[in-house]
Each structure stands twice: as C-alpha cells, then as structure tokens.
Write an enzyme that holds these catalytic residues in place. Structure first.
Site, PDB file in Angstrom:
ATOM      1  CG  ASP A   7      42.406  34.260  34.867  1.00 43.13           C
ATOM      2  OD1 ASP A   7      41.995  35.073  35.904  1.00 43.13           O
ATOM      3  OD2 ASP A   7      42.606  34.479  33.843  1.00 43.13           O
ATOM      4  CE  LYS A  53      43.133  38.722  33.755  1.00 43.83           C
ATOM      5  NZ  LYS A  53      42.828  38.087  34.959  1.00 43.83           N
ATOM      6  CE  LYS A  70      37.416  42.445  32.274  1.00 41.80           C
ATOM      7  NZ  LYS A  70      38.076  41.740  32.805  1.00 41.80           N
ATOM      8  CE  LYS A 103      40.407  35.316  32.460  1.00 39.64           C
ATOM      9  NZ  LYS A 103      39.673  36.033  33.229  1.00 39.64           N
TER      10      LYS A 103
HETATM   11  P1  NAD Z   1      43.558  43.945  43.119  1.00 46.14           P
HETATM   12  O1  NAD Z   1      44.678  44.401  42.591  1.00 46.14           O
HETATM   13  O2  NAD Z   1      42.502  44.963  43.600  1.00 46.14           O
HETATM   14  O3  NAD Z   1      43.631  42.992  44.399  1.00 46.14           O
HETATM   15  C1  NAD Z   1      44.807  42.345  44.494  1.00 46.14           C
HETATM   16  C2  NAD Z   1      45.335  42.272  45.772  1.00 46.14           C
HETATM   17  O4  NAD Z   1      46.486  41.641  45.962  1.00 46.14           O
HETATM   18  C3  NAD Z   1      45.769  43.770  46.145  1.00 46.14           C
HETATM   19  O5  NAD Z   1      45.272  44.206  47.428  1.00 46.14           O
HETATM   20  C4  NAD Z   1      47.462  43.460  46.685  1.00 46.14           C
HETATM   21  O6  NAD Z   1      48.010  44.354  47.280  1.00 46.14           O
HETATM   22  C5  NAD Z   1      47.411  41.821  47.048  1.00 46.14           C
HETATM   23  N1  NAD Z   1      48.600  41.312  46.841  1.00 46.14           N
HETATM   24  C6  NAD Z   1      49.571  41.386  45.837  1.00 46.14           C
HETATM   25  N2  NAD Z   1      50.396  40.293  45.967  1.00 46.14           N
HETATM   26  C7  NAD Z   1      50.190  39.689  47.212  1.00 46.14           C
HETATM   27  C8  NAD Z   1      50.927  38.553  47.806  1.00 46.14           C
HETATM   28  N3  NAD Z   1      51.791  38.077  47.236  1.00 46.14           N
HETATM   29  N4  NAD Z   1      50.151  38.291  49.035  1.00 46.14           N
HETATM   30  C9  NAD Z   1      49.210  38.717  49.579  1.00 46.14           C
HETATM   31  N5  NAD Z   1      48.394  39.952  48.655  1.00 46.14           N
HETATM   32  C10 NAD Z   1      48.925  40.356  47.698  1.00 46.14           C
HETATM   33  O7  NAD Z   1      42.900  43.086  41.897  1.00 46.14           O
HETATM   34  P2  NAD Z   1      41.323  42.244  41.836  1.00 46.14           P
HETATM   35  O8  NAD Z   1      40.605  43.290  40.912  1.00 46.14           O
HETATM   36  O9  NAD Z   1      40.972  42.122  43.297  1.00 46.14           O
HETATM   37  O10 NAD Z   1      41.791  40.980  41.147  1.00 46.14           O
HETATM   38  C11 NAD Z   1      42.612  39.976  41.910  1.00 46.14           C
HETATM   39  C12 NAD Z   1      42.987  38.930  41.070  1.00 46.14           C
HETATM   40  O11 NAD Z   1      41.775  38.065  40.440  1.00 46.14           O
HETATM   41  C13 NAD Z   1      43.801  39.688  39.726  1.00 46.14           C
HETATM   42  O12 NAD Z   1      44.920  38.721  39.358  1.00 46.14           O
HETATM   43  C14 NAD Z   1      42.842  39.494  38.649  1.00 46.14           C
HETATM   44  O13 NAD Z   1      43.666  39.259  37.449  1.00 46.14           O
HETATM   45  C15 NAD Z   1      42.187  38.242  39.042  1.00 46.14           C
HETATM   46  N6  NAD Z   1      40.871  38.149  38.273  1.00 46.14           N
HETATM   47  C16 NAD Z   1      39.917  39.011  38.676  1.00 46.14           C
HETATM   48  C17 NAD Z   1      38.863  38.958  37.594  1.00 46.14           C
HETATM   49  C18 NAD Z   1      37.544  39.887  37.927  1.00 46.14           C
HETATM   50  O14 NAD Z   1      36.654  40.101  37.077  1.00 46.14           O
HETATM   51  N7  NAD Z   1      37.656  40.818  38.908  1.00 46.14           N
HETATM   52  C19 NAD Z   1      38.604  37.971  37.066  1.00 46.14           C
HETATM   53  C20 NAD Z   1      39.565  36.945  36.620  1.00 46.14           C
HETATM   54  C21 NAD Z   1      40.892  37.018  37.342  1.00 46.14           C
END
Ligand code: NAD
Length: 529
Positions: free
Chosen positions: A313, A362, A403, A485
């Site tokens: 994470d 989360k 956010k 995290k």
């Molecule tokens: P998002 O939903 O925009 O992107 C995720 C992508 O993954 C989507 O395009 C979805 O179609 C694809 N997906 C889902 N399941 C899949 C699979 N099995 N195989 C391939 N692709 C798949 O989300 P995001 O904002 O880009 O965040 C991505 C991840 O990072 C999330 O889990 C989020 O919790 C984690 N995260 C993000 C942040 C941040 O600051 N942006 C911080 C910590 C963790």
C-alpha cells in the site's frame, strides 16, 4: 553505446582503503556498529558495542529496465506514465498559473538530497541528489507497460482519470494513445462489484489457474524481448482487493499455494497470481495496494526462489503525515491519546473502497501505523496501552482525485493539559502516488545489483574480488518501507513505521554500499572548538 551498458557518470568517488572501484563494480568494506544489551543478576542493563564487518558489492552497470504496472489504465497508471513521458521529453505546458515544467517532485530519489560530507576548506555541507549516491536507473529511461481489466488506451484512460491538465494531456496524447494495456486476470469476487462495467479486457476464467500464471510470465518475457530490456519490475497499482482468508493447506505454504492455484481454489486472488508468476521468474513484484497479496505461501515461495517482493500500500498522503507527526509527538515526549482520520475521495479508488470488504483492507493497512512508535516509549505508554485510532473513508464523486483527509490528533501534555492538532490535507492522490511508484522501482532495481557477505574480523586487507559467498538481500525488501503504509518485512522481523527511521535506513544502507558512514547530525566540528 546507448548509455545503458557503460557506468553512468558518477558524481563522486570515495577515497578510502575500504572502497575499491573496478570497471563494473564498487566494493566496500563496511563496519556495522550496533549495541548489544543484556541484563545482569541485579536486573541492570549492560550495553556492549559490537562491530560486524561486511563486504558490499555494487554492480555499476545501469541496466535498461521495464516497469510493468498491473492497473496501467487507472489513475496512478496513466498519471505515472504521462509523467515519465513528459519528463523524458522535457515538456512545458501552459496552465492558468503560467507555464509548468515536467518534474519529479515527491520522489525521494529524484527530488531529495543527502549530505555527502563537508567541504574540506569551508566546512560547509555538500549535499547531493539522492539519485547520485549509487549508480541508479533514471526514471526517464524506464520503459512502461502493463495490464488492465479495462481495454481503454492510455490517452482515453488519462481523460477518464481526470488528473492532468488538458494542455499537458494534449502534448502526450499521441504516445499515450499508442499504449493499450494487456488483458488481465479478473476474479470478480475480489474487487468491488461496481468495477464490473470496466472489465472488458480479461483473460478467460474467473478462478486462479496455472494458465493465468503462465500467461503473465509470458507477457513479461515478451515485453522484455520486445524492448530489449535487461530487467523488468512489476508493480500492483490495480484496485484494492478484499483480504484473502489464510486457510491451512491452501495458501499457508509455498507448495500448498502452488497446488491451490493448479486446483483453482477460490481464495487465491489475482494479485497473488501475479506475485507467483513474477516470483517464479525472479521478477521483483511490489504491491501498492493494501490487500494481503503476500499470503504466507507467497512469501515462502519468494524466499525459495530468491525473488524480491515488497509491499503493501503506497504511503502517499494521510498516512505519510501520520508517520511523521506521530514520530514527532511521541519523540517529543507528548502523549498522543487519539487519532481520528476521515477521508473522502471521488476517484475510482474511492468508488471501489465504498464496498465494505475492500474498505476493510484499507482500514487494516491504515490502522497499524503508529504501533512501533507507541511500543518504543515505555515512559508514556504502559505495556499494551494504545492511543484510540479510527479510520473512515467515504466516496464523494464530486471531489474526484482531490482526496480530502481530515485528521485530529489529541494528546496529553504537561500536568494534565491537552493539545489538539487538526489537519485538513487536500492532496491530489495520483500526483502523490506516482513518484512513489517510481521510487519503488528505482530502489528495488538498485537492490538487485547489491550483494553482501559477512567477513570474519581477522580478514583485513583489501576486499578480494572473488565471488566468494556474496549473496543478495532478503527476499522481502523492507528497505522500501518509506514508500509503503503497511511495510512487509522478513518473517519475524520488526516493522518500522516511523518516517524518519525509514528514510535513515534507506539512506544509510545506500551509503554503506559505497563505504560511507551513516548520516550523522552530530556536527561536532561546529560544536567543539
Ligand atoms: P484506479 O481505480 O484509478 O486504478 C486501478 C486500475 O486497476 C483500474 O484501471 C482497473 O481497471 C484496474 N484493475 C482492477 N483489477 C485489475 C486486475 N485484476 N488486473 C489488472 N487491472 C485491474 O485506482 P488508483 O487511484 O490508480 O489506485 C490504484 C491502487 O493504488 C488502489 O488500490 C489504491 O488503493 C492504491 N493506492 C493509491 C494511493 C494514491 O495515493 N493514489 C495510495 C495508496 C494506495
């Protein structure tokens, strides 16, 4: 040459009998100083300084590296890809606040510096970019690819993400449009049902199977050969999955996990299938989401293959603040008694997290981040005592990727008084996460080029260059903790969440590899004269 096969122009060399440079390697003899503590019969501590001698060997040849992202079409995936293209081309774009130039702000490797030493004449600090402490890959040189369950090309996906300025998007549109994610594994039970409508790019089958493992391995090999890469690093930045249940006989050991994949057991998540595929080929795999991808069987498998894994994470906004602020409060001797953390966000990550089982992943990863700091202070906290801590996340479409994190820290101060700190943190989520994605790749890649061996105290003299018993670091790369995290650590070893300690570990391990002492802030030279 193409600049990848020759040692890069290094910014400094170390002049010491303990450090040897060869054409392809840096060898350092390093004395690791620790303090070993025992108790005597009267119950009093006895602290004994100890020295351990290590040889470190760094491969100076900067390889050509591919970064493959699972979730390439998401907010993070498209933002980091566009960011690399923009930096590579040195793009400048207009905004209502004037022109903006591509940068790597928010990357500790690309955006921060460390003290090399003090000027021999003026005694003033000489600081160098973090990136220059070791011969690291430059993010501009990364070749980006990956998978998504959504078939959208990256130009359209970047529009869907609604993160970057239209003027910037226009400049990278052509390159982005040419990139289409590879079909991925989709087991609907693991992510929120509200993601179903974008899943139009999926491999056949909705349960784990060896065909999926083999297909991912082939995708990586093909990507490597298409682009003439030396190495690939894979990172999960796809949706947060629900936790997988740890079931004895199913995913508790490496053999059981492999057998369960063969048998199509429904507790094996897509992220674990990706991890297994990478581990089998010794391709480093990093998990940027909170779920327990690394079930015990996956960790054992990584150890067995000597493959690097890291997680979990990305630590981008609220938790990064928390791991800095709580470190400060408790080390200031202030007794933190509660933390209330509220978030709302409106991107697709928020939509996915509005489903309970995904939110739970989360919540767990956000909840344990103060444990080590509390436990280390036996003056403020009795054994087992803990500040209250609650985490709330709500989906609010209107705020998009911007956010909101509202945190209240409540603390007890001198003589029964109170201090309340309220933080309202508005952070563009993907713009904070993208540089971390790059840091994770750069550090992980560097770790594949560092080897060590213990040397007996008697063996003085120059570092021998024979291969001897050099080996790599432990499979679980806890050195990545600063960016994560809920840091994964080698089984049985402590988790460090305090941000300053995490950064010190990263800095000082890299310094040791070139024979430099840990960064010390004693500055005796300015105090004793
Ligand atoms: P998002 O939903 O925009 O992107 C995720 C992508 O993954 C989507 O395009 C979805 O179609 C694809 N997906 C889902 N399941 C899949 C699979 N099995 N195989 C391939 N692709 C798949 O989300 P995001 O904002 O880009 O965040 C991505 C991840 O990072 C999330 O889990 C989020 O919790 C984690 N995260 C993000 C942040 C941040 O600051 N942006 C911080 C910590 C963790």
């Amino acid at each position: 040459t193409n600049g990848h096969t020759e040692p890069r122009g290094e910014l400094f060399t170390v002049d010491s009998p303990n450090v040897t440079y060869t054409e392809n390697e840096i060898l350092s003899k390093y004395t690791y100083r620790t303090t070993s503590v025992t108790r005597n019969a009267a119950g009093k501590y006895i602290a004994t300084p100890r020295e351990t001698l290590y040889d470190f060997r760094v491969d100076r040849k900067v390889p050509k590296v591919g970064m493959m992202l699972v979730g390439l079409g998401g907010n993070n995936g498209t933002t980091v890809t566009a960011g690399v293209i923009a930096n590579r081309r040195g793009l400048v774009w207009e905004t209502r606040e004037g022109p903006r130039v591509a940068n790597y702000y928010g990357s500790v490797i690309m955006g921060s510096t460390m003290k090399l030493g003090a000027d021999a004449e003026t005694n003033k600090d000489i600081n160098i970019p973090f990136h220059d402490i070791l011969p690291m890959v430059h993010p501009n040189d990364l070749v980006v690819g990956g998978w998504d369950i959504s078939s959208m090309n990256l130009a359209d996906a970047m529009d869907r993400a609604a993160v970057l300025e239209p003027t910037l998007k226009a400049l990278v549109k052509k390159e982005m449009a040419a990139m289409v994610p590879l079909p991925s594994i989709y087991y609907p039970d693991f992510i929120a049902a509200n993601q179903e409508d974008r899943a139009d790019n999926v491999l056949l089958g909705s349960k784990a199977c060896m065909e999926h493992v083999e297909k991912i391995r082939k995708d990586i090999r093909d990507f490597k050969s298409q682009h003439g890469l030396d190495k690939v690093i894979v990172q999960w930045t796809a949706n947060t999955e629900r936790y997988a249940n740890i079931i004895p006989g199913v995913n508790d050991t490496a053999d059981n996990l492999l057998r369960s994949i063969e048998q199509g057991h429904e507790e094996i998540s897509p992220s674990t299938v990706f991890a297994v595929a990478c581990i089998l080929d010794k391709v480093p795999f990093i998990n940027g989401s909170p779920q327990n991808t690394f079930v015990p069987g996956a960790v054992e498998l990584a150890e067995r293959h000597g493959a690097f894994i890291g997680g979990d994470d990305f630590k981008s906004g609220q938790t990064k603040m928390k791991s800095a602020l709580v470190d400060f409060l408790i080390n200031a001797g202030i007794k933190l008694t509660s933390i209330a953390s509220y978030n709302h966000l409106g991107n697709n990550d928020g939509k996915n997290l509005s489903s309970h089982r995904q939110f739970r992943s989360k919540e767990i990863s956000k909840s344990n981040v103060v444990d080590d700091m509390v436990e280390a202070n036996s003056v403020l906290y009795k054994k087992g005592e803990h500040p209250d801590h609650t985490v709330v996340i709500k989906y609010m479409p209107a705020v998009g990727d911007n956010k909101r994190a509202l945190d209240e820290y409540y603390a007890e101060i001198f003589m029964g008084g109170h201090q309340t700190i309220s933080i309202f943190n508005v952070c563009e989520d993907s713009l904070l996460a993208s540089p971390l994605i790059l840091d994770l790749v750069l550090v992980t890649e560097m770790m594949t080029r560092i080897q060590w061996r213990a040397r007996p105290a008697a063996a003085a003299g120059p570092t021998s260059q024979d291969d001897g018993d050099f080996k790599g670091f432990h499979s679980v790369l806890s050195i990545l903790s600063y960016m994560l995290k809920a840091p994964l650590t080698p089984p049985g070893t402590p988790v460090i969440n305090a941000l300053a300690k995490q950064r010190a570990a990263l800095t000082n391990i890299f310094r040791a590899c070139v024979g430099l002492e840990p960064e010390s802030d004693m500055t005796l030279e300015h105090k004793l004269f």
